[in-house]
Design an enzyme around this catalytic site. Sequence first.
Site, PDB file in Angstrom:
ATOM      1  N   HIS A  61       0.841  -1.205   0.000  1.00 37.37           N
ATOM      2  CA  HIS A  61       0.000   0.000   0.000  1.00 37.37           C
ATOM      3  C   HIS A  61       0.876   1.255   0.000  1.00 37.37           C
ATOM      4  CE1 HIS A  61      -3.866   2.051   1.675  1.00 37.37           C
ATOM      5  NE2 HIS A  61      -3.243   2.795   0.788  1.00 37.37           N
ATOM      6  N   HIS A  63       1.719   5.064  -2.143  1.00 36.76           N
ATOM      7  CA  HIS A  63       1.363   6.093  -3.124  1.00 36.76           C
ATOM      8  C   HIS A  63       2.664   6.687  -3.687  1.00 36.76           C
ATOM      9  CE1 HIS A  63      -2.953   6.170  -2.028  1.00 36.76           C
ATOM     10  NE2 HIS A  63      -2.490   5.771  -0.858  1.00 36.76           N
ATOM     11  N   ARG A  65       2.723   8.749  -6.496  1.00 37.53           N
ATOM     12  CA  ARG A  65       2.377  10.100  -6.983  1.00 37.53           C
ATOM     13  C   ARG A  65       2.674  10.389  -8.445  1.00 37.53           C
ATOM     14  NH1 ARG A  65      -1.060  10.385  -3.059  1.00 37.53           N
ATOM     15  NH2 ARG A  65      -0.295  11.107  -1.054  1.00 37.53           N
ATOM     16  N   ASP A 153      -8.528   3.515  -4.167  1.00 34.18           N
ATOM     17  CA  ASP A 153      -7.994   4.099  -2.930  1.00 34.18           C
ATOM     18  C   ASP A 153      -7.658   5.576  -3.060  1.00 34.18           C
ATOM     19  OD1 ASP A 153      -7.101   4.060  -0.201  1.00 34.18           O
ATOM     20  OD2 ASP A 153      -5.074   4.174  -0.981  1.00 34.18           O
ATOM     21  N   HIS A 180     -10.720   0.925   0.192  1.00 42.58           N
ATOM     22  CA  HIS A 180     -10.652   2.045   1.127  1.00 42.58           C
ATOM     23  C   HIS A 180     -12.077   2.183   1.654  1.00 42.58           C
ATOM     24  CE1 HIS A 180      -9.577   6.361   2.292  1.00 42.58           C
ATOM     25  NE2 HIS A 180     -10.881   6.329   2.402  1.00 42.58           N
ATOM     26  N   HIS A 233      -5.823  -0.345   5.247  1.00 40.48           N
ATOM     27  CA  HIS A 233      -5.670   0.480   6.468  1.00 40.48           C
ATOM     28  C   HIS A 233      -6.805   0.367   7.476  1.00 40.48           C
ATOM     29  CE1 HIS A 233      -8.162   3.025   3.960  1.00 40.48           C
ATOM     30  NE2 HIS A 233      -7.172   3.613   3.317  1.00 40.48           N
ATOM     31  N   ASP A 306       0.686   2.564   3.758  1.00 39.62           N
ATOM     32  CA  ASP A 306      -0.088   3.671   3.181  1.00 39.62           C
ATOM     33  C   ASP A 306       0.810   4.909   3.022  1.00 39.62           C
ATOM     34  OD1 ASP A 306      -2.145   5.091   2.059  1.00 39.62           O
ATOM     35  OD2 ASP A 306      -3.368   5.226   3.875  1.00 39.62           O
TER      36      ASP A 306
HETATM   37 ZN   LIG Z   1      -7.118   4.878   1.610  1.00 41.73          ZN
HETATM   38 ZN   LIG Z   2      -3.750   4.795   0.548  1.00 44.88          ZN
END
Ligand SMILES: [Zn+2]
Ligand SMILES: [Zn+2]
Length: 427
Positions: A61, A63, A65, A153, A180, A233, A306
Amino acid sequence: MSYLLIRNGWVIDPSQSIDRIDDVWIENSRIVGVGPRPDLHADRVIDATGRIVCPGLIDMHVHLREPGREEDETIATGTASAIAGGVTSVACMPNTEPALDSQAAAEFVCLQAKRAGNANVFPVGAITKGRAGAELAEMGGLIEGGAVAFTDDGTPVVSAEIMRRALEYSKMFDKAILSHAEDLDLTRGGVMHEGNVSRRLGLRGMPAVAEDIAVFREIALAEITGGKVHILHVSTAGAVDLIRQGKRRGVRVTGEACPHHFTLTDECLSTFDSNFKMAPPLREQRDIEGILEGLQDGTLDVLSTDHAPHAPEKKQRELDQTPNGIIGLETFLPISVLRLIEPGLLTWPQMIAKMTIHPARVLGIDRGTLKPGAVADVSVIDYTTTYTIDVTKFRSKSRNCPFSGWEVRGRAAAVVLAGEVKFSSVG
Ligand SMILES: [Zn+2]
Ligand SMILES: [Zn+2]
């Protein structure tokens, strides 16, 4: 042919129930096996005495970008951050700009990851086109492009009907839907967990039931479709309980927890520091206890971060203006050690399983194991030396981390990616 020997480490490979002092042999990009091989000659030796040797950690998990928000992170800096944290594989979320909702978008991520040459990147495709919630994305094309699972997500899929169809469709490809879970009607305008602290601070809250209701829906839909759902999460005791009940009924549901959710509470928001603002929000002590119980009894299968980078200027705004999330790749291991290993809640093999073979199984990727013939992604962990987390030294482009200055143990001493030593402080 070239041989790499990782010598005399505490080898922990939950995929094979290995938990002993031993050698790991690698030939080019593949694992030869765990155990002495007097017949082989090592071209390079990493001395892992007093260190843990395990399959390269997986953070499912993250990100990254890119594309669209390169001021926060790029695929190159995010994967460098992963390697620094001992993580050899990440699954990246599709809430980029544009969203990762097509074969070409997935291929772009894989290409950029290959160029960067750091950690492996497994793209997670969007469930809906543009993550707009209205129309399913082209799942077949996304898989062709390298996507290993699906999620919207950043936001939930609001329509239960769309989620139902996503579970039906992804089931045909045997891929998981990563949820999510949030009821947006109940969280609108909220900046933190709803409870005594939010009332005291006069801040708008996001109630725990907003998560519980959404988790209930996802499990019910997985049950009627036979699809695979993974709850991202998990932050409430109620959600842990729902996953536990779902598993008992045989629903194909898995769950993950992030270190901040079992380390910090909503009390942290008393400082109004935006590094404590995330979605789902930091909850209460009873939720932490629920998550820890879920990690112990196996209800929560996976540990993830996350990792959510935001450029410093964005996190310096007022609490209600600042984006949600913190970075996590370079504190994944030490905060997990601090909260799970040091109090004796999990054994090392139990924790490593949640960072290797379990996420590999959820995503259906051929990683997270030291079995003979497997891709030689290996993490060597120094679990004894105490050090201070210094956010200024992070490889991530962003600095939104609430753990700077914490005294911790557990860091990568060496990382091997497909047989190539990415770095090593032990030979
Ligand atoms: Zn999320
Ligand atoms: Zn996330």
